[in-house]
Scaffold this motif. Structure first.
Motif, PDB file in Angstrom:
ATOM      1  N   GLY A  95      32.552  45.863  32.773  1.00  0.00           N
ATOM      2  CA  GLY A  95      32.270  47.275  32.891  1.00  0.00           C
ATOM      3  C   GLY A  95      30.792  47.600  32.800  1.00  0.00           C
ATOM      4  N   THR A  96      30.461  48.869  32.944  1.00  0.00           N
ATOM      5  CA  THR A  96      29.057  49.287  32.960  1.00  0.00           C
ATOM      6  C   THR A  96      28.395  49.162  31.595  1.00  0.00           C
ATOM      7  N   ALA A  97      29.183  49.169  30.520  1.00  0.00           N
ATOM      8  CA  ALA A  97      28.616  49.044  29.183  1.00  0.00           C
ATOM      9  C   ALA A  97      28.522  47.605  28.719  1.00  0.00           C
ATOM     10  N   ASP A  98      29.075  46.672  29.466  1.00  0.00           N
ATOM     11  CA  ASP A  98      29.025  45.262  29.078  1.00  0.00           C
ATOM     12  C   ASP A  98      27.608  44.732  29.199  1.00  0.00           C
ATOM     13  N   ARG A  99      27.261  43.841  28.311  1.00  0.00           N
ATOM     14  CA  ARG A  99      25.903  43.314  28.269  1.00  0.00           C
ATOM     15  C   ARG A  99      25.501  42.658  29.582  1.00  0.00           C
ATOM     16  N   GLY A 100      26.439  42.026  30.250  1.00  0.00           N
ATOM     17  CA  GLY A 100      26.133  41.366  31.507  1.00  0.00           C
ATOM     18  C   GLY A 100      26.021  42.307  32.683  1.00  0.00           C
ATOM     19  N   GLY A 101      26.458  43.556  32.527  1.00  0.00           N
ATOM     20  CA  GLY A 101      26.405  44.505  33.625  1.00  0.00           C
ATOM     21  C   GLY A 101      27.695  44.526  34.416  1.00  0.00           C
ATOM     22  N   PRO A 102      27.891  45.543  35.238  1.00  0.00           N
ATOM     23  CA  PRO A 102      29.162  45.727  35.939  1.00  0.00           C
ATOM     24  C   PRO A 102      29.329  44.822  37.152  1.00  0.00           C
ATOM     25  N   GLY A 103      30.553  44.350  37.334  1.00  0.00           N
ATOM     26  CA  GLY A 103      30.870  43.541  38.496  1.00  0.00           C
ATOM     27  C   GLY A 103      32.350  43.244  38.542  1.00  0.00           C
ATOM     28  N   ALA A 104      32.788  42.712  39.664  1.00  0.00           N
ATOM     29  CA  ALA A 104      34.202  42.399  39.826  1.00  0.00           C
ATOM     30  C   ALA A 104      34.363  41.223  40.766  1.00  0.00           C
ATOM     31  N   ARG A 105      35.412  40.472  40.514  1.00  0.00           N
ATOM     32  CA  ARG A 105      35.746  39.330  41.360  1.00  0.00           C
ATOM     33  C   ARG A 105      37.252  39.283  41.510  1.00  0.00           C
ATOM     34  N   LEU A 106      37.713  38.906  42.700  1.00  0.00           N
ATOM     35  CA  LEU A 106      39.144  38.774  42.947  1.00  0.00           C
ATOM     36  C   LEU A 106      39.372  37.826  44.112  1.00  0.00           C
ATOM     37  N   VAL A 107      40.613  37.518  44.342  1.00  0.00           N
ATOM     38  CA  VAL A 107      41.005  36.701  45.491  1.00  0.00           C
ATOM     39  C   VAL A 107      41.877  37.554  46.393  1.00  0.00           C
ATOM     40  N   LEU A 108      41.490  37.645  47.658  1.00  0.00           N
ATOM     41  CA  LEU A 108      42.215  38.447  48.640  1.00  0.00           C
ATOM     42  C   LEU A 108      42.825  37.529  49.696  1.00  0.00           C
ATOM     43  N   ASP A 109      44.095  37.747  49.979  1.00  0.00           N
ATOM     44  CA  ASP A 109      44.751  37.079  51.106  1.00  0.00           C
ATOM     45  C   ASP A 109      45.231  38.163  52.056  1.00  0.00           C
ATOM     46  N   ASP A 110      44.521  38.328  53.165  1.00  0.00           N
ATOM     47  CA  ASP A 110      44.861  39.363  54.146  1.00  0.00           C
ATOM     48  C   ASP A 110      45.820  38.848  55.209  1.00  0.00           C
ATOM     49  N   GLY A 111      46.417  37.698  54.934  1.00  0.00           N
ATOM     50  CA  GLY A 111      47.309  37.057  55.885  1.00  0.00           C
ATOM     51  C   GLY A 111      46.669  35.885  56.582  1.00  0.00           C
ATOM     52  N   GLY A 112      45.362  35.773  56.445  1.00  0.00           N
ATOM     53  CA  GLY A 112      44.654  34.664  57.083  1.00  0.00           C
ATOM     54  C   GLY A 112      44.263  33.568  56.135  1.00  0.00           C
ATOM     55  N   GLY A 113      44.614  33.695  54.837  1.00  0.00           N
ATOM     56  CA  GLY A 113      44.257  32.695  53.841  1.00  0.00           C
ATOM     57  C   GLY A 113      43.536  33.327  52.665  1.00  0.00           C
ATOM     58  N   ALA A 114      43.740  32.766  51.481  1.00  0.00           N
ATOM     59  CA  ALA A 114      43.143  33.308  50.259  1.00  0.00           C
ATOM     60  C   ALA A 114      41.629  33.110  50.265  1.00  0.00           C
ATOM     61  N   ALA A 115      40.903  34.146  49.829  1.00  0.00           N
ATOM     62  CA  ALA A 115      39.441  34.105  49.839  1.00  0.00           C
ATOM     63  C   ALA A 115      38.884  34.827  48.627  1.00  0.00           C
TER      64      ALA A 115
END
Length: 422
Positions: free
Chosen positions: A130-150
């Motif tokens: 989150g925005t208050a976290d010492r490392g700063g805000p960010g996000a990561r995920l894995v998306l599979d839109d039907g063409g393979g996980a990325a």
């Protein structure tokens, strides 16, 4: 953060890998990255690392690059090294000149912002900060839109839009050091600047994982950094598709979206960077490049060149294949002379000490060898010249030996032309 502790540990570890990957993949305005001593305020770090120096040109101290790409070892401000996700908790955000005016956002809200900007598909392995976290805000995920996980990741931070950090992150890397498929930098209608790069997880392409990124610097001092891969993880996972899921246009849309404005508002502003100090006398990259070219043998025809503070390189061809020659010049190295130039060093009549080395290249190019002449003068000026049997350390050898002999490298490094660099 959300997710299991195992997920979060993997997330933080992946960021560290990305910082190191980014460091391997880029050069400071054409310079090789720091493996040895770092000066101008980093002398103690140089002393700790100098014992591992093998004479590589890359081991000579080089400053700049916002201290970001240098193998992740020198830190960096928000928005840096975040192509694989938000910064690790060990990275301290840049000092803020004012607090954020907007409400703080949780890690779940930051993740939801990223997810809401992506094409439809199956989403898994969510992690973020989150925005208050010492490392700063960010996000990561894995998306599979039907063409393979990325894997897809974004981080938001602050940056001086007119500072060195922004300039260096926005600049396309030098292909001599970092092969990539495409790179484009543009200025948008609102004054923001954007770079979209389509490259590889490993610059030497030892695996098929592609890494595409977009880096945005807004005119009011914020940075949005996004990265994607054609695999469910940036490292250690088999590719699932030929290319990452988002096109260059979609990456641009992702980082320029107004959806990130609430995240930015929670961060405040970055303190402007101090003006960049001019290079020491004799260490201007253009001057070094000019001298290096003048000292090359007549048979070495220059096909590519570049110079920056304390560093220059040329790619030459004598009719037998491309060969890169690079040089570093740095003053104030007397304090490590004993560690780098031992009893076996040759001492020239003017007191200059010389050592030569031959060994494999450092960046994984197949069959690449590296020949080096390393010198230090009584006034502490160190000049190191290396030559390779390829036009780049990242590509396979183009010839059996470098275009310059060890004797020629020694003559260049010990030349009186460098005496002005005091």
């Amino acid at each position: 953060m959300s997710g299991t502790q195992e997920d979060l540990d993997a997330f933080a570890g992946g960021l560290g890998d990305a910082l190191r990957r980014t460091g391997e993949g880029f050069a400071v305005e054409g310079r090789p990255l720091v493996d040895g001593g770092v000066t101008l305020g980093r002398r103690r770090q140089r002393r700790r690392r100098v014992s591992a120096v093998t004479g590589s040109v890359a081991a000579l101290a080089l400053v700049g690059f916002g201290a970001s790409y240098a193998t992740g070892a020198l830190g960096g401000g928000p928005g840096y090294g975040v192509a694989s996700g938000p910064r690790s908790q060990e990275t301290v955000p840049a000092a803020m000149s004012s607090p954020g005016k907007g409400p703080q956002l949780s890690e779940q809200q930051v993740i939801a912002t990223l997810e809401g900007l992506l094409p439809k598909g199956k989403v898994s392995e969510r992690a973020g900060s989150g925005t208050a976290d010492r490392g700063g805000p960010g996000a990561r995920l894995v998306l599979d839109d039907g063409g393979g996980a990325a894997a897809i990741a974004v981080s938001v931070g602050t940056v001086d839009p007119g500072g060195m950090e922004a300039e260096q992150r926005l600049a396309c890397p030098d292909k001599v050091y970092t092969p990539y498929d495409s790179c484009r930098t543009e200025t948008l209608a609102d004054g923001s600047r954007l770079t979209v790069l389509r490259g590889y997880e490993y610059p030497d392409k030892r695996v098929d994982t592609k890494w595409w990124s977009a880096y945005l610097v807004t005119s009011d001092g914020y940075a949005v950094d996004a990265g994607e891969w054609n695999a469910p993880a940036e490292k250690g996972a088999a590719t699932t598709r030929p290319e990452p899921p988002l096109t260059g246009s979609q990456l641009k849309a992702l980082v320029t979206s107004d959806a990130w404005r609430p995240v930015m508002s929670a961060l405040g502003r970055a303190t402007p960077e101090p003006p960049r100090q001019p290079p020491a006398p004799g260490q201007d990259g253009r001057a070094i490049l000019k001298k290096l070219k003048a000292l090359l043998p007549a048979s070495a025809k220059v096909t590519a060149e570049r110079g920056d503070d304390g560093f220059a390189y040329v790619v030459v061809n004598d009719g037998k294949g491309a060969s890169m020659v690079q040089i570093n010049a740095q003053s104030g190295m007397s304090d490590v002379e004993g560690e780098l130039f031992g009893a076996g060093a040759e001492v020239l009549p003017d007191g200059t000490k010389v050592v030569t080395r031959q060994g494999p290249g450092e960046k994984g190019g197949e069959g690449v060898v590296m020949w080096t002449a390393d010198t230090i003068r009584p006034n502490g000026l160190r000049v190191v010249v290396s030559a390779f049997n390829s036009g780049s350390q990242r590509t396979k050898a183009t010839r059996e030996t470098p275009a310059l002999t060890l004797r020629q490298l020694k003559e260049i490094a010990a030349s009186g032309e460098w005496a002005a660099a005091k």
